[in-house]
Design a protein around this motif. Structure first.
Motif, PDB file in Angstrom:
ATOM      1  N   MET A  97      -0.648  -6.866  14.976  1.00 25.34           N
ATOM      2  CA  MET A  97       0.668  -6.852  14.346  1.00 25.34           C
ATOM      3  C   MET A  97       1.706  -6.406  15.355  1.00 25.34           C
ATOM      4  O   MET A  97       1.475  -5.498  16.147  1.00 25.34           O
ATOM      5  N   GLU A  98       2.868  -7.041  15.337  1.00 29.13           N
ATOM      6  CA  GLU A  98       3.963  -6.662  16.221  1.00 29.13           C
ATOM      7  C   GLU A  98       4.315  -5.202  16.024  1.00 29.13           C
ATOM      8  O   GLU A  98       4.373  -4.690  14.913  1.00 29.13           O
ATOM      9  N   ASN A 153      -7.423  -3.752   0.496  1.00 24.32           N
ATOM     10  CA  ASN A 153      -8.607  -2.892   0.611  1.00 24.32           C
ATOM     11  C   ASN A 153      -8.326  -1.769   1.590  1.00 24.32           C
ATOM     12  O   ASN A 153      -7.436  -1.852   2.445  1.00 24.32           O
ATOM     13  N   TYR A 154      -9.122  -0.701   1.467  1.00 25.20           N
ATOM     14  CA  TYR A 154      -8.856   0.496   2.250  1.00 25.20           C
ATOM     15  C   TYR A 154      -9.149   0.303   3.734  1.00 25.20           C
ATOM     16  O   TYR A 154      -8.435   0.859   4.581  1.00 25.20           O
ATOM     17  N   SER A 155     -10.154  -0.451   4.072  1.00 23.93           N
ATOM     18  CA  SER A 155     -10.508  -0.611   5.487  1.00 23.93           C
ATOM     19  C   SER A 155      -9.387  -1.304   6.258  1.00 23.93           C
ATOM     20  O   SER A 155      -9.051  -0.913   7.391  1.00 23.93           O
ATOM     21  N   ALA A 156      -8.795  -2.350   5.650  1.00 22.12           N
ATOM     22  CA  ALA A 156      -7.676  -3.038   6.300  1.00 22.12           C
ATOM     23  C   ALA A 156      -6.491  -2.091   6.451  1.00 22.12           C
ATOM     24  O   ALA A 156      -5.817  -2.074   7.497  1.00 22.12           O
ATOM     25  N   LYS A 191      -3.655   3.199  11.607  1.00 21.78           N
ATOM     26  CA  LYS A 191      -3.921   3.821  12.903  1.00 21.78           C
ATOM     27  C   LYS A 191      -3.311   3.011  14.045  1.00 21.78           C
ATOM     28  O   LYS A 191      -2.803   3.566  15.022  1.00 21.78           O
ATOM     29  N   ALA A 192      -3.334   1.689  13.914  1.00 21.73           N
ATOM     30  CA  ALA A 192      -2.755   0.836  14.956  1.00 21.73           C
ATOM     31  C   ALA A 192      -1.248   1.033  15.050  1.00 21.73           C
ATOM     32  O   ALA A 192      -0.687   1.030  16.148  1.00 21.73           O
ATOM     33  N   GLU A 193      -0.588   1.225  13.917  1.00 15.59           N
ATOM     34  CA  GLU A 193       0.867   1.369  13.916  1.00 15.59           C
ATOM     35  C   GLU A 193       1.325   2.764  14.322  1.00 15.59           C
ATOM     36  O   GLU A 193       2.238   2.929  15.127  1.00 15.59           O
ATOM     37  N   VAL A 207      -2.539   7.304  14.679  1.00 18.11           N
ATOM     38  CA  VAL A 207      -3.352   8.359  14.080  1.00 18.11           C
ATOM     39  C   VAL A 207      -3.779   7.866  12.702  1.00 18.11           C
ATOM     40  O   VAL A 207      -3.084   7.057  12.068  1.00 18.11           O
ATOM     41  N   SER A 208      -4.934   8.304  12.235  1.00 20.70           N
ATOM     42  CA  SER A 208      -5.392   7.891  10.916  1.00 20.70           C
ATOM     43  C   SER A 208      -4.519   8.509   9.834  1.00 20.70           C
ATOM     44  O   SER A 208      -3.848   9.521  10.066  1.00 20.70           O
ATOM     45  N   ALA A 209      -4.538   7.885   8.657  1.00 16.11           N
ATOM     46  CA  ALA A 209      -3.739   8.408   7.550  1.00 16.11           C
ATOM     47  C   ALA A 209      -4.156   9.834   7.201  1.00 16.11           C
ATOM     48  O   ALA A 209      -3.328  10.689   6.912  1.00 16.11           O
ATOM     49  N   ARG A 210      -5.458  10.106   7.262  1.00 12.67           N
ATOM     50  CA  ARG A 210      -5.949  11.446   6.929  1.00 12.67           C
ATOM     51  C   ARG A 210      -5.473  12.465   7.943  1.00 12.67           C
ATOM     52  O   ARG A 210      -5.028  13.563   7.592  1.00 12.67           O
ATOM     53  N   ASN A 211      -5.509  12.107   9.227  1.00 11.68           N
ATOM     54  CA  ASN A 211      -5.046  13.030  10.273  1.00 11.68           C
ATOM     55  C   ASN A 211      -3.542  13.149  10.276  1.00 11.68           C
ATOM     56  O   ASN A 211      -2.998  14.219  10.593  1.00 11.68           O
TER      57      ASN A 211
END
Length: 278
Positions: free
Chosen positions: A1-2, A256-259, A265-267, A270-274
């Motif tokens: 994703m851009e 879905n949650y995995s997507a 994290k890509a955007e 950091v992960s949503a949880r972190n």
């Protein structure tokens, strides 16, 4: 994703800058995690905000909401002078009561579908208040930080009074493609629903391929990336407000949650949880 770069910084309730640029700069599309007010003083500048292009005049006031995708183009032959104020959403939220709401000017900007306020009759008073705020950052006297906050509140009060009394014109002659802006408004109001490209094309009576080309040419980003990016920002907002991460994922329209987890994290790096723990 851009990738849309997050720019600027804010480690206090608000910050103010007085800037003059004499050299050419390339400004890409970006966003801020805070609200931004720009008082344009001089130069030749085009402001691009969420699909609209504004030709600025001296003492125009530009309101950029948190997470709005925007950029500017500057003519390097003319000095670009402006005063910029960064405002934390929490600071604005703290001043919302039944009697007053300092975010009113931003809310009205959304209702008017305009990010630029033109107030030639008020330019001197607002400019004087802003100059006092700027000078206050070099003030080391007693209660200097409190004094800066009082000056900023004075500016916001005067700005919102002018908006309430219709002494400010929300610029309506921005350059934009109505079809694209209508699509953008629809997307932002329906992020939690299916936004299939064929569905959008059918709703706005336009072929999908023409719609995708038009959206890209008018905004600088693809419709797929715009939808994904806005959903990520909505999810982050929901999480920061205490919504469970999984619920925020689905409430912002991810299938879905995995997507969602990979895109988040890509955007944001950091992960949503972190991110929640930062």
């Amino acid at each position: 994703m851009e990738q849309y770069e997050k720019k600027g910084y804010l480690n206090s309730d608000f910050r103010i800058f007085h800037l003059v640029d004499h050299i050419k700069r390339e400004y890409d599309y970006h966003y801020h995690e805070f609200h931004k007010i720009t008082i344009f003083i001089r130069g030749k500048v085009q402001y691009f905000i969420e699909g609209k292009t504004y030709e600025l005049q001296p003492y125009d006031i530009v309101l950029v909401n948190r997470n709005d995708i925007h950029k500017i183009e500057v003519d390097p032959s003319i000095p670009y002078e402006r005063i910029i104020v960064y405002i934390s959403p929490g600071f604005i939220d703290a001043y919302q009561t039944e009697e007053y709401d300092l975010s009113y000017c931003f809310q009205k900007a959304k209702e008017e579908h305009s990010n630029v306020l033109r107030a030639q009759s008020l330019e001197c008073s607002l400019f004087k208040i802003t100059n006092r705020m700027e000078r206050s950052f070099s003030d080391t006297e007693y209660a200097s930080s409190l004094y800066r906050q009082l000056l900023f509140l004075e500016f916001m009060i005067q700005l919102n009074r002018a908006a309430l009394k219709n002494r400010l014109d929300y610029l309506g002659d921005a350059l934009y493609n109505k079809k694209v802006v209508d699509i953008m408004h629809y997307i932002n109001e329906h992020l939690d629903t299916s936004l299939d490209i064929d569905l959008l094309a059918s709703k706005f009576y336009i072929s999908r391929y023409y719609m995708m080309r038009l959206f890209k040419s008018e905004t600088g980003y693809t419709i797929h990336n715009y939808i994904a990016y806005k959903r990520l920002l909505l999810a982050r907002e929901l999480i920061s407000q205490g919504t469970p991460i999984t619920q925020a994922c689905f409430d912002s329209g991810f299938p879905n949650y995995s997507a969602f987890s990979r895109a988040y994290k890509a955007e944001f790096g950091v992960s949503a949880r972190n991110h929640l723990q930062l």
